[in-house]
Write an enzyme that holds these catalytic residues in place. Structure first.
Site, mmCIF file in Angstrom:
data_model
loop_
_atom_site.group_PDB
_atom_site.id
_atom_site.type_symbol
_atom_site.label_atom_id
_atom_site.label_comp_id
_atom_site.label_asym_id
_atom_site.label_seq_id
_atom_site.Cartn_x
_atom_site.Cartn_y
_atom_site.Cartn_z
ATOM 1 N NE ARG A 17 -4.293 -1.456 0.265
ATOM 2 C CZ ARG A 17 -4.460 -2.504 -0.539
ATOM 3 N NH1 ARG A 17 -3.564 -2.798 -1.448
ATOM 4 N NH2 ARG A 17 -5.554 -3.255 -0.453
ATOM 5 C CD GLU A 74 -3.272 3.587 -4.968
ATOM 6 O OE1 GLU A 74 -4.302 2.947 -5.250
ATOM 7 O OE2 GLU A 74 -2.264 3.071 -4.472
ATOM 8 C CG HIS A 121 -3.823 -0.392 -6.498
ATOM 9 N ND1 HIS A 121 -4.118 0.237 -5.319
ATOM 10 C CD2 HIS A 121 -3.823 -1.725 -6.200
ATOM 11 C CE1 HIS A 121 -4.286 -0.660 -4.358
ATOM 12 N NE2 HIS A 121 -4.099 -1.864 -4.875
HETATM 13 P P1 NAP Z 1 -0.569 -11.793 4.582
HETATM 14 O O1 NAP Z 1 -0.542 -13.218 4.114
HETATM 15 O O2 NAP Z 1 -1.349 -11.435 5.783
HETATM 16 O O3 NAP Z 1 0.943 -11.333 4.765
HETATM 17 C C1 NAP Z 1 1.332 -10.149 5.366
HETATM 18 C C2 NAP Z 1 2.659 -10.361 6.070
HETATM 19 O O4 NAP Z 1 3.091 -9.106 6.589
HETATM 20 C C3 NAP Z 1 2.589 -11.342 7.236
HETATM 21 O O5 NAP Z 1 3.554 -12.325 7.036
HETATM 22 C C4 NAP Z 1 2.906 -10.496 8.449
HETATM 23 O O6 NAP Z 1 3.786 -11.127 9.348
HETATM 24 C C5 NAP Z 1 3.653 -9.332 7.858
HETATM 25 N N1 NAP Z 1 3.532 -8.139 8.696
HETATM 26 C C6 NAP Z 1 2.397 -7.529 9.120
HETATM 27 N N2 NAP Z 1 2.697 -6.456 9.858
HETATM 28 C C7 NAP Z 1 4.048 -6.388 9.912
HETATM 29 C C8 NAP Z 1 4.944 -5.504 10.525
HETATM 30 N N3 NAP Z 1 4.522 -4.461 11.270
HETATM 31 N N4 NAP Z 1 6.275 -5.725 10.348
HETATM 32 C C9 NAP Z 1 6.702 -6.786 9.649
HETATM 33 N N5 NAP Z 1 5.888 -7.657 9.041
HETATM 34 C C10 NAP Z 1 4.568 -7.463 9.166
HETATM 35 O O7 NAP Z 1 -1.116 -10.853 3.421
HETATM 36 P P2 NAP Z 1 -0.962 -11.030 1.824
HETATM 37 O O8 NAP Z 1 -2.127 -11.771 1.291
HETATM 38 O O9 NAP Z 1 0.409 -11.494 1.496
HETATM 39 O O10 NAP Z 1 -1.161 -9.486 1.378
HETATM 40 C C11 NAP Z 1 -0.299 -8.482 1.875
HETATM 41 C C12 NAP Z 1 -0.774 -7.097 1.478
HETATM 42 O O11 NAP Z 1 -0.519 -6.888 0.103
HETATM 43 C C13 NAP Z 1 -2.263 -6.854 1.620
HETATM 44 O O12 NAP Z 1 -2.654 -6.503 2.941
HETATM 45 C C14 NAP Z 1 -2.525 -5.727 0.633
HETATM 46 O O13 NAP Z 1 -2.483 -4.475 1.274
HETATM 47 C C15 NAP Z 1 -1.376 -5.848 -0.340
HETATM 48 N N6 NAP Z 1 -1.860 -6.207 -1.692
HETATM 49 C C16 NAP Z 1 -1.710 -5.312 -2.687
HETATM 50 C C17 NAP Z 1 -2.160 -5.624 -3.956
HETATM 51 C C18 NAP Z 1 -1.990 -4.666 -5.098
HETATM 52 O O14 NAP Z 1 -2.883 -4.553 -5.920
HETATM 53 N N7 NAP Z 1 -0.868 -3.983 -5.200
HETATM 54 C C19 NAP Z 1 -2.790 -6.855 -4.210
HETATM 55 C C20 NAP Z 1 -2.917 -7.752 -3.150
HETATM 56 C C21 NAP Z 1 -2.462 -7.407 -1.878
HETATM 57 P P3 NAP Z 1 3.363 -12.334 10.323
HETATM 58 O O15 NAP Z 1 2.946 -13.469 9.427
HETATM 59 O O16 NAP Z 1 4.622 -12.633 11.040
HETATM 60 O O17 NAP Z 1 2.241 -11.804 11.158
#
Ligand code: NAP
Length: 327
Positions: free
Chosen positions: A237, A266, A285
């Site tokens: 994000r 955005e 995005h």
């Molecule tokens: P996820 O499986 O929940 O993975 C997020 C990871 O971030 C987890 O491993 C978590 O660690 C880690 N994390 C959270 N807070 C943290 C912090 N303060 N410091 C260090 N690590 C931290 O989520 P995902 O499905 O991979 O998606 C991640 C994000 O990508 C989404 O929330 C979204 O905002 C973004 N995204 C963007 C797009 C786009 O269009 N560009 C598309 C899809 C997703 P732990 O496992 O250790 O808790």
């Protein structure tokens, strides 16, 4: 009697029909127009909401007294005030997993495009400026064998690690809340503090959710730790990065480049300095934006909402864990 769903994102015909079999549906075609006027008019009758890309705060949701469930067509839930939803007993569902691989593809597209200067050099050809063999002034840098640093080793982080490790022979470093032994074994990945990762990685890729802890995670001090030849990739994000500090780091050559799919605001303003820089690849995005993945996300969101409105536990419930859902 059928529940009332307010849809603020268009669905394909088969998905709309599936939703209409369970609910009376009102489509809000342009939900942001005139301070959400059309959406605000529909909210008083809504039992369920389905859509994406709108900040649904208390100001709007207070207009929906009978609301039971929101189904967002995204994995990110930063547009929602979860403590508020918890207080009102409103279920929030998202669409994880189905977008993981496509979003990781986008991350790798940005890695390749920035390192090999694809957009800049393709524009040179298109503009008719390819008049002689290119020399070192137009060379890029290797991707294979370089160190991939992943901040947020969750679903998308792991899919990036897979591409880097198996596809490009890249050493993988990562930083997350907690170490992940299974990931370390699978990708021979090394856990690092944020500071160590920033100073060691050639590509620093952001895949954390936007939360109060990750907002501004990468600012002036963190950018100063990166090496001059390193590249920042943001597919998380926009607000995870202090954009002002990033612009300064790019302008002063503190880092080599940036591949950015997300921005503080955005759509990105057309006068953003980021758009003047050849070492920046900016995409609108598009992390999950393929026909197949967007349809799979919408299907997942429809199924989540149907379950929630029937009082069943949806597959992808974000909040109200351990609580009864109101059907
Ligand atoms: P996820 O499986 O929940 O993975 C997020 C990871 O971030 C987890 O491993 C978590 O660690 C880690 N994390 C959270 N807070 C943290 C912090 N303060 N410091 C260090 N690590 C931290 O989520 P995902 O499905 O991979 O998606 C991640 C994000 O990508 C989404 O929330 C979204 O905002 C973004 N995204 C963007 C797009 C786009 O269009 N560009 C598309 C899809 C997703 P732990 O496992 O250790 O808790």
């Amino acid at each position: 009697m059928k529940k009332h769903v307010v849809l603020y994102k268009k669905l394909s015909e088969p998905l709309l029909a599936r939703l209409q079999a369970h609910a009376q549906v009102t489509l809000v075609a342009d939900p942001k127009r005139d301070d959400h006027a059309e959406l605000r008019a529909a909210l008083p009758h809504a039992d369920g909401l389905l859509g994406a890309s709108i900040r649904l705060d208390a100001r709007l949701l207070d207009l929906a007294p009978q609301l039971k469930a929101i189904s967002t067509v995204s994995v990110g839930v930063d547009n929602y005030d979860i403590p508020y939803l918890d207080r009102r007993g409103i279920a929030l569902c998202n669409t994880p997993d189905v977008l993981t691989e496509t979003t990781a593809d986008t991350g790798f597209a940005l890695i390749m495009a920035t390192a090999r200067r694809v957009v800049e050099l393709a524009s040179m050809v298109r503009n008719g400026d390819w008049t002689q063999n290119i020399g070192p002034a137009h060379f890029g840098s290797d991707v294979h064998g370089k160190t991939l640093g992943i901040i947020g080793m969750g679903r998308i982080g792991e899919a990036l690690a897979q591409r880097g490790h198996f596809g490009f022979g890249m050493p993988v470093l990562y930083h997350s809340h907690s170490p992940k032994p299974a990931v370390e074994a699978r990708f021979n990945a090394g856990y690092r503090s944020l500071e160590a990762l920033l100073s060691e990685a050639d590509f620093v890729c952001l895949t954390v959710p936007l939360t109060t802890q990750t907002e501004g995670l990468i600012g002036k001090e963190q950018l100063a730790l990166m090496r001059p030849e390193s590249i920042l990739i943001n597919i998380a994000r926009g607000k995870v990065v202090d954009e002002h500090a990033l612009i300064a780091a790019l302008q002063s050559g503190k880092i080599r480049g940036a591949g950015l799919d997300v921005f503080e605001r955005e759509p990105l303003n057309s006068d953003s300095p980021l758009l003047q820089m050849n070492n920046v690849v900016a995409t609108p995005h598009i992390g999950s934006a393929t026909h197949e993945t967007r349809e799979a996300m919408a299907r997942c969101a429809v199924d989540n909402l149907i379950s929630a409105l029937q009082g069943e536990r949806p597959a992808n419930l974000v909040n109200l864990k351990g609580r009864e859902l109101r059907g």
